[in-house]
Design an enzyme around this catalytic site. Sequence first.
Site, PDB file in Angstrom:
ATOM      1  N   GLU A   1     -11.188  -2.170   1.358  1.00 52.64           N
ATOM      2  CA  GLU A   1     -11.334  -2.149  -0.237  1.00 52.64           C
ATOM      3  C   GLU A   1     -11.050  -3.512  -0.705  1.00 52.64           C
ATOM      4  O   GLU A   1     -11.772  -4.125  -1.758  1.00 52.64           O
ATOM      5  CB  GLU A   1      -9.941  -1.240  -0.526  1.00 52.64           C
ATOM      6  CG  GLU A   1     -10.264  -0.041  -0.368  1.00 52.64           C
ATOM      7  CD  GLU A   1      -9.099   0.796  -0.663  1.00 52.64           C
ATOM      8  OE1 GLU A   1      -7.983   0.175  -0.949  1.00 52.64           O
ATOM      9  OE2 GLU A   1      -9.412   2.140  -0.829  1.00 52.64           O
TER      10      GLU A   1
ATOM     11  N   LYS B   1     -16.015   1.964   0.134  1.00 54.43           N
ATOM     12  CA  LYS B   1     -14.591   2.283  -0.299  1.00 54.43           C
ATOM     13  C   LYS B   1     -14.433   3.922  -0.167  1.00 54.43           C
ATOM     14  O   LYS B   1     -13.524   4.245   0.541  1.00 54.43           O
ATOM     15  CB  LYS B   1     -14.301   2.217  -1.480  1.00 54.43           C
ATOM     16  CG  LYS B   1     -14.074   0.553  -2.015  1.00 54.43           C
ATOM     17  CD  LYS B   1     -13.545   0.499  -3.436  1.00 54.43           C
ATOM     18  CE  LYS B   1     -13.090  -0.922  -3.679  1.00 54.43           C
ATOM     19  NZ  LYS B   1     -12.518  -1.137  -4.920  1.00 54.43           N
ATOM     20  N   ASP B   2     -15.350   4.518  -0.622  1.00 49.75           N
ATOM     21  CA  ASP B   2     -15.244   6.229  -0.312  1.00 49.75           C
ATOM     22  C   ASP B   2     -15.456   6.350   1.115  1.00 49.75           C
ATOM     23  O   ASP B   2     -14.448   7.279   1.540  1.00 49.75           O
ATOM     24  CB  ASP B   2     -16.236   6.855  -0.951  1.00 49.75           C
ATOM     25  CG  ASP B   2     -16.064   6.892  -2.591  1.00 49.75           C
ATOM     26  OD1 ASP B   2     -14.881   6.438  -3.104  1.00 49.75           O
ATOM     27  OD2 ASP B   2     -17.123   7.061  -3.420  1.00 49.75           O
TER      28      ASP B   2
ATOM     29  N   GLU C   1       0.748  -1.246   0.037  1.00 48.32           N
ATOM     30  CA  GLU C   1       0.229   0.016  -0.110  1.00 48.32           C
ATOM     31  C   GLU C   1       0.927   1.153  -0.048  1.00 48.32           C
ATOM     32  O   GLU C   1       1.504   1.564   0.941  1.00 48.32           O
ATOM     33  CB  GLU C   1      -0.878  -0.156   1.493  1.00 48.32           C
ATOM     34  CG  GLU C   1      -1.992  -1.068   1.136  1.00 48.32           C
ATOM     35  CD  GLU C   1      -2.850  -0.965   0.071  1.00 48.32           C
ATOM     36  OE1 GLU C   1      -3.486   0.206  -0.384  1.00 48.32           O
ATOM     37  OE2 GLU C   1      -3.080  -2.145  -0.685  1.00 48.32           O
TER      38      GLU C   1
ATOM     39  N   GLU D   1      -5.858   3.190   8.222  1.00 51.78           N
ATOM     40  CA  GLU D   1      -5.234   2.821   6.726  1.00 51.78           C
ATOM     41  C   GLU D   1      -5.220   1.526   6.436  1.00 51.78           C
ATOM     42  O   GLU D   1      -5.807   0.772   5.476  1.00 51.78           O
ATOM     43  CB  GLU D   1      -3.624   3.408   6.557  1.00 51.78           C
ATOM     44  CG  GLU D   1      -3.377   3.026   5.138  1.00 51.78           C
ATOM     45  CD  GLU D   1      -4.284   4.051   4.080  1.00 51.78           C
ATOM     46  OE1 GLU D   1      -4.568   3.458   3.021  1.00 51.78           O
ATOM     47  OE2 GLU D   1      -4.053   5.250   4.340  1.00 51.78           O
TER      48      GLU D   1
END
Length: 125
Positions: free
Chosen positions: A76, A94-95, A28, A69
Amino acid sequence: MDSRDKHVHLWKSFSFAIAGIKTALWSERNMRIHFFVSLIAIGFSIFFSISKWEWLFVIVAIGGIFSLEMVNTAIERVVDLVTEDYHPLAKQAKDLAAGAVFIYAITAVVIGTIIFLPYFFRWLI
């Protein structure tokens, strides 16, 4: 389950958690950015010899952003696992998760500014 089995199970769960942290750091981009910025914050904290209370806020900001995070990444991945097709609820999930990280990142920046700005001004003068 005897006590030895419980300890083995506990260590195994720790190894799963560590594997998750490694996965987040290696895969990531945003996690690597947060990691780099956290190293800078820790460096400033040491350089300016911030107070114990200020350290607590820095640690909570760093730990919070890492945790959030990773939760965002997990959401996700689960959404992507469930559907490859566009779906408005998948996008919202996701948003929303990304928005939570963004809010916390802004909060961490505000915390950092409140803590470090006075030290920078004193250092410059």
